[in-house]
Design a protein around this motif. Structure first.
Motif, PDB file in Angstrom:
ATOM      1  N   UNK A   1       0.827  -1.204   0.000  1.00  0.00           N
ATOM      2  CA  UNK A   1       0.000   0.000   0.000  1.00  0.00           C
ATOM      3  C   UNK A   1       0.862   1.255   0.000  1.00  0.00           C
ATOM      4  N   UNK A   2       1.902   1.273   0.835  1.00  0.00           N
ATOM      5  CA  UNK A   2       2.767   2.459   0.926  1.00  0.00           C
ATOM      6  C   UNK A   2       3.658   2.592  -0.306  1.00  0.00           C
ATOM      7  N   UNK A   3       4.281   1.495  -0.706  1.00  0.00           N
ATOM      8  CA  UNK A   3       5.242   1.558  -1.804  1.00  0.00           C
ATOM      9  C   UNK A   3       4.598   2.001  -3.109  1.00  0.00           C
ATOM     10  N   UNK A   4       3.354   1.585  -3.365  1.00  0.00           N
ATOM     11  CA  UNK A   4       2.717   1.903  -4.639  1.00  0.00           C
ATOM     12  C   UNK A   4       1.944   3.214  -4.620  1.00  0.00           C
ATOM     13  N   UNK A   5       1.676   3.787  -3.420  1.00  0.00           N
ATOM     14  CA  UNK A   5       0.907   5.034  -3.369  1.00  0.00           C
ATOM     15  C   UNK A   5       1.780   6.266  -3.151  1.00  0.00           C
ATOM     16  N   UNK A   6       3.026   6.113  -2.689  1.00  0.00           N
ATOM     17  CA  UNK A   6       3.891   7.268  -2.449  1.00  0.00           C
ATOM     18  C   UNK A   6       4.420   7.920  -3.725  1.00  0.00           C
ATOM     19  N   UNK A   7       4.771   7.175  -4.765  1.00  0.00           N
ATOM     20  CA  UNK A   7       5.318   7.824  -5.974  1.00  0.00           C
ATOM     21  C   UNK A   7       4.233   8.399  -6.869  1.00  0.00           C
TER      22      UNK A   7
END
Length: 490
Positions: A154-160
């Protein structure tokens, strides 16, 4: 029609009823001073990578030794079957848990199972009759791993931004796999003069200390809802008011984006191949110190494979995203055949019965035939990192909504673990090596073939507003796709 069905119908169709011309994202100023660096998305993804460096990285290093570094690999295989069985079950719902309690809390909850798992192998080394402890800890780790990996996705794909997703996945994957590199180097160094074909207590103690450090890293990470992307858009996380609404999101995700179903075979195969690589190749035909060196080469090659496909292929700015998606598919499909044709010629030369025989010859890294065998491990590392990076990138190309991405990640980890649980069980039951190898080859080919229509028909040059469906649940406003968050964003 039931209330649940009515809500799904309402949520699934609401995104198409709005005027897309009026949908714009609010742009925020990024923090200044030291906070600018601490709250930078790359900093937070790097910290996320170090959490996985310490916890899943040590798990991978131990698993990569074959049999968890033990002479008898059955307890390890049965424990891993338990890991992936509970992982598969809880992974399906872990996205809902993540969206209710928050990604950072979910991540923290997921770390501690890895320390318990490493400790169980230390206990077996001290008390050889404690193999049942290793098997019992497996299902506990599976629950924890489901939550850790869902929060991570969830974090890795929504931050960029959309143009940065391949790079961010590569950064995470490189740091995460450094855990396997360091763990393998520790195992190789501490067992260099070991002739017992099993690792010593010092290796397990070193792994245990590193996993304990990983438990505390999430305490120092920023809350995802305070994150602002490099283009000024905020990463807003939905807090749904009830578990009922959250579980409905599973069906909403499938209804609004049924293309995800074509990725399910790819998800299923994505951890299936580890069993043959680690137990039935590395663990079967090499001595313990050479297994550690092979493991080191495997995880090192993962770093380069992920950076290559993520940064130089999937984020190539001169080419449209749809074309990059096709490039990625061709490269991964080609690698599937390269490594499996190569591996087939080795697998023909040995059987489980031959390798289990007392006094069976084990390859050492000083032997003349070692170089060709270790290159296969290196290429398997390339394939694994490219496969996982490409799968994450495809999910990230389908949506920018953290809630939806958490659900997709839950699907991914659940099916991935279901496949792994089945093949680890087969290995624990002493299925022939060739059967496990051929099933691995067939599943990877099938996964890519099923994914091809989705890659061609579903991946667009830009993520559309309609792909942010879950943000509307329970009356919470959706995060609108910003005009500036395009493929040209930096």
């Amino acid at each position: 029609m039931s209330d649940a069905q009515a809500e799904v119908e309402k949520l699934g169709s609401s995104s198409s009823s709005e005027d897309s011309g009026s949908q714009r994202a609010e742009i925020f100023d990024r923090p200044t001073g030291w906070r600018r660096y601490y709250y930078h998305p790359i900093t937070q993804v790097s910290m996320l990578g170090f959490v996985c460096f310490m916890c899943p990285g040590m798990f991978n290093a131990l698993t990569g030794l074959g049999g968890g570094g033990q002479v008898n690999s059955k307890d390890s295989a049965n424990s891993n079957a338990g890991v992936y069985a509970t992982f598969a079950f809880f992974g399906f719902f872990s996205g809902s848990v993540n969206n209710v309690i928050g990604a950072r809390r979910t991540l923290m909850f997921g770390t501690w199972g890895y320390s318990l798992y490493i400790a169980s192998f230390l206990a077996v080394n001290i008390h050889p009759g404690a193999g049942a402890f290793v098997v019992a800890v497996g299902p506990i780790l599976g629950v924890c791993a489901a939550f850790l990996w869902t929060a991570q996705g969830s974090m890795m794909m929504s931050y960029p931004t959309e143009a940065q997703k391949g790079m961010f996945i590569s950064i995470f994957w490189a740091i995460f796999n450094l855990g396997g590199v360091v763990g393998s180097a520790v195992a190789f160094g501490t067992n260099f003069h070991n002739t017992a074909n099993g690792v010593g207590n010092g290796t397990y103690v070193g792994f245990l200390i590193l996993t304990l450090i990983g438990i505390f890293i999430p305490l120092f990470m920023a809350n995802p809802d305070k994150m602002i992307r490099t283009d000024g858009t905020r990463v807003n996380l939905v807090r749904h008011p009830s578990w009922k609404t959250e579980f409905l999101s599973l069906f909403v995700a499938l209804k609004t984006d049924p293309w995800i179903l074509l990725l399910f075979p790819m998800f299923f195969a994505s951890n299936y191949f580890y069993t043959w690589q680690f137990n039935d190749y590395n663990g079967a035909i090499f001595n313990i110190r050479t297994r550690g060196l092979n493991n080191f080469m495997y995880w090192t090659s993962q770093i380069f494979g992920s950076v290559f496909i993520g940064y130089f292929v999937l984020d190539l700015k001169r080419v449209r995203r749809r074309v990059r998606a096709l490039y990625g598919w061709v490269i991964v499909f080609f690698m599937v055949f390269v490594v499996h044709v190569w591996a087939y010629f080795y697998q023909k030369t040995y059987t489980r019965a031959q390798e289990a025989a007392k006094g069976a010859y084990k390859i050492d890294f000083l032997d003349k035939n070692y170089a060709a065998h270790v290159w296969l491990m290196i290429f398997y590392g390339f394939l694994d990192s490219m496969w996982q990076t490409y799968a994450y990138w495809l999910m990230g190309a389908m949506s920018n909504d953290p809630a939806k991405l958490a659900v997709f990640t839950g699907f991914y980890k659940s099916l991935q673990s279901a496949g792994a649980a089945g093949v680890w069980s087969a290995d624990g039951a002493s299925a022939p090596y060739m059967n496990i190898f051929l099933s691995t080859w067939c599943l990877t080919v099938a996964g890519m073939i099923f994914a091809a229509p989705m890659v061609y028909l579903r991946v667009t040059d830009h993520t559309e507003i309609e792909d942010e469906a879950l943000m509307q649940m329970a009356g919470v406003e959706r995060i609108e796709a910003p005009v500036v968050a395009t493929e040209e964003s930096t």
